[in-house]
Design a protein around this motif. Structure first.
Motif, PDB file in Angstrom:
ATOM      1  N   TYR A 295      -4.365   3.980   7.978  1.00 12.42           N
ATOM      2  CA  TYR A 295      -5.516   3.584   7.176  1.00 12.42           C
ATOM      3  C   TYR A 295      -6.251   2.404   7.815  1.00 12.42           C
ATOM      4  O   TYR A 295      -5.819   1.846   8.825  1.00 12.42           O
ATOM      5  N   HIS A 296      -7.392   2.046   7.217  1.00  9.20           N
ATOM      6  CA  HIS A 296      -8.166   0.862   7.613  1.00  9.20           C
ATOM      7  C   HIS A 296      -7.968  -0.227   6.556  1.00  9.20           C
ATOM      8  O   HIS A 296      -8.299  -0.008   5.386  1.00  9.20           O
ATOM      9  N   PRO A 297      -7.452  -1.403   6.918  1.00 13.17           N
ATOM     10  CA  PRO A 297      -7.271  -2.469   5.930  1.00 13.17           C
ATOM     11  C   PRO A 297      -8.565  -3.206   5.589  1.00 13.17           C
ATOM     12  O   PRO A 297      -8.668  -3.852   4.562  1.00 13.17           O
TER      13      PRO A 297
ATOM     14  N   HIS B 212      -5.345   3.747  -0.037  1.00 17.16           N
ATOM     15  CA  HIS B 212      -5.804   3.232   1.245  1.00 17.16           C
ATOM     16  C   HIS B 212      -6.944   4.087   1.787  1.00 17.16           C
ATOM     17  O   HIS B 212      -6.947   5.301   1.635  1.00 17.16           O
TER      18      HIS B 212
ATOM     19  N   ILE C 199      -2.138 -10.137  10.633  1.00 21.34           N
ATOM     20  CA  ILE C 199      -3.369  -9.589  11.190  1.00 21.34           C
ATOM     21  C   ILE C 199      -3.791 -10.480  12.351  1.00 21.34           C
ATOM     22  O   ILE C 199      -3.785 -11.692  12.267  1.00 21.34           O
TER      23      ILE C 199
ATOM     24  N   PRO D  45      -9.391  -5.798   0.510  1.00 21.43           N
ATOM     25  CA  PRO D  45      -9.224  -5.827   1.962  1.00 21.43           C
ATOM     26  C   PRO D  45      -9.080  -7.226   2.526  1.00 21.43           C
ATOM     27  O   PRO D  45      -8.422  -7.430   3.515  1.00 21.43           O
TER      28      PRO D  45
ATOM     29  N   GLU E  28      -5.275  -8.059   2.198  1.00 19.78           N
ATOM     30  CA  GLU E  28      -4.261  -7.070   2.554  1.00 19.78           C
ATOM     31  C   GLU E  28      -3.731  -7.354   3.946  1.00 19.78           C
ATOM     32  O   GLU E  28      -4.495  -7.691   4.854  1.00 19.78           O
ATOM     33  N   LYS E  29      -2.417  -7.260   4.135  1.00 18.28           N
ATOM     34  CA  LYS E  29      -1.791  -7.558   5.416  1.00 18.28           C
ATOM     35  C   LYS E  29      -1.393  -6.276   6.134  1.00 18.28           C
ATOM     36  O   LYS E  29      -1.045  -5.284   5.530  1.00 18.28           O
ATOM     37  N   LYS E  30      -1.433  -6.334   7.478  1.00 14.11           N
ATOM     38  CA  LYS E  30      -0.943  -5.211   8.266  1.00 14.11           C
ATOM     39  C   LYS E  30       0.573  -5.142   8.179  1.00 14.11           C
ATOM     40  O   LYS E  30       1.257  -6.151   8.105  1.00 14.11           O
ATOM     41  N   SER E  31       1.106  -3.913   8.249  1.00 11.75           N
ATOM     42  CA  SER E  31       2.555  -3.736   8.225  1.00 11.75           C
ATOM     43  C   SER E  31       3.152  -4.158   9.547  1.00 11.75           C
ATOM     44  O   SER E  31       2.670  -3.808  10.612  1.00 11.75           O
TER      45      SER E  31
ATOM     46  N   VAL F 118      -4.367   1.019  11.451  1.00  9.45           N
ATOM     47  CA  VAL F 118      -3.142   0.400  10.951  1.00  9.45           C
ATOM     48  C   VAL F 118      -2.170   1.476  10.493  1.00  9.45           C
ATOM     49  O   VAL F 118      -2.574   2.481   9.907  1.00  9.45           O
TER      50      VAL F 118
ATOM     51  N   CYS G  86     -12.163  -4.024  10.278  1.00  9.52           N
ATOM     52  CA  CYS G  86     -10.876  -4.276  10.901  1.00  9.52           C
ATOM     53  C   CYS G  86     -10.773  -3.760  12.335  1.00  9.52           C
ATOM     54  O   CYS G  86      -9.782  -4.030  13.017  1.00  9.52           O
TER      55      CYS G  86
END
Length: 320
Positions: A23-25, A7, A78, A68, A71-74, A57, A39
């Motif tokens: 991190y930055h997604p 990440h 998003i 990117p 990729e989904k945010k936890s 994130v 993001c």
């Protein structure tokens, strides 16, 4: 076994897969001198400020390089503000063919002063501190510092027309991940985790002297348009003087204390000093240098290293 998180900009070695990762997604964005992440909203001008943008994130470390765009945010989807929206492209009428302007030459900022700061012997370095020199990335493990080797870039980063690299060496790459992996071109015996802690030079008038600013330029057959990136230039006190082979700049800012960028720029070619002009914008000074001879400029400054590119001004010829 420790694994490295992919990440951005985390990059930590981890053994616990449940450890929190910041991190930055989204991918990095570099546009017209501004830098940031797709993001989140912060935009900065210098590369050091870009690396300092806090991650937006919180999730888990990963060893797989997920694009990117997918990729989904936890913990949720998003938000709409961070999801790029695709708009259908509408055809535009083809513009009439005009004169072909010269392609942009490589934007090579003047090299910064050589790295002179080192960690002071009596300053304690916290465990986990990352070396501050560009491209080194070594982390202090709390042990002995004997036998250290710091491989880094003393020059400034270059981002121009998709290519990325450093002023101190010739290698250029296209992808940001490849840029972050460009190995340093100079070596020192010690890392710089803290530095000397010295403040920036301030003169007797309470002004902070700015050593260098980033610049960029493009050209047409008749002129060179150059930009010098400096925020909050004081329009009333700024001075721009044009001479046949040089440009003299005295640019104070409205900051407190005042910052001042004062320099003489040796130009690659002669200009018409009376026809040339300048204008001050929110984040930069833009100058229009009218060519005296109509020749192409491979670089802006006469003391810059040429890139070896052949730049042609005019219309392309027809095959017979």
């Amino acid at each position: 076994m420790a694994q490295k998180c992919v990440h951005k900009p985390c990059g930590k070695m981890f053994t616990d897969p449940e450890e929190e990762c910041l991190y930055h997604p989204g991918p990095p964005i570099f546009h017209e001198g501004q830098k940031g992440w797709k993001c989140c909203k912060p935009r900065v001008l210098t590369f050091d400020e870009f690396l300092s943008i806090p991650p937006c994130v919180s999730g888990k470390h990963s060893t797989t390089d997920i694009p990117p765009a997918i990729e989904k945010k936890s913990g949720g989807d998003i938000s709409e503000s961070t999801t790029p929206t695709l708009k259908p492209s509408t055809p535009t009428p083809e513009a009439s063919r005009g004169p072909v302007s010269a392609p942009q030459s490589s934007a090579t900022p003047p090299p910064p002063p050589p790295e002179s700061e080192d960690d002071e012997p009596n300053v304690e370095v916290p465990k986990g501190k990352i070396c501050r020199r560009k491209a080194c990335g070594s982390q202090y493990d709390g042990g002995s510092r004997e036998g250290e080797k710091c491989v880094y870039h003393p020059g400034a980063p270059i981002f121009h027309e998709g290519s990325k690299g450093y002023t101190c060496c010739k290698r250029r790459v296209l992808e940001f991940d490849e840029f972050m992996k460009i190995e340093g071109c100079e070596t020192k015996d010690k890392h710089m985790f803290i530095g000397s802690g010295k403040k920036k030079a301030v003169n007797s008038g309470g002004e902070e002297h700015v050593e260098t600013v980033r610049h960029d330029f493009y050209q047409t057959p008749t002129s060179v348009i150059a930009s010098f990136f400096l925020k909050k230039i004081n329009k009333e006190k700024a001075s721009v003087e044009f001479a046949e082979t040089e440009l003299r700049l005295d640019l104070p800012t409205t900051d407190t204390p005042t910052r001042r960028y004062k320099t003489t720029v040796p130009l690659f070619g002669p200009i018409d000093s009376t026809a040339s002009s300048a204008k001050i914008l929110g984040t930069k000074l833009e100058v229009n240098l009218v060519k005296a001879d109509g020749n192409s400029w491979p670089v802006l400054r006469s003391d810059e290293q040429r890139t070896g590119e052949i730049i042609q001004v005019g219309k392309a010829g027809r095959a017979l």
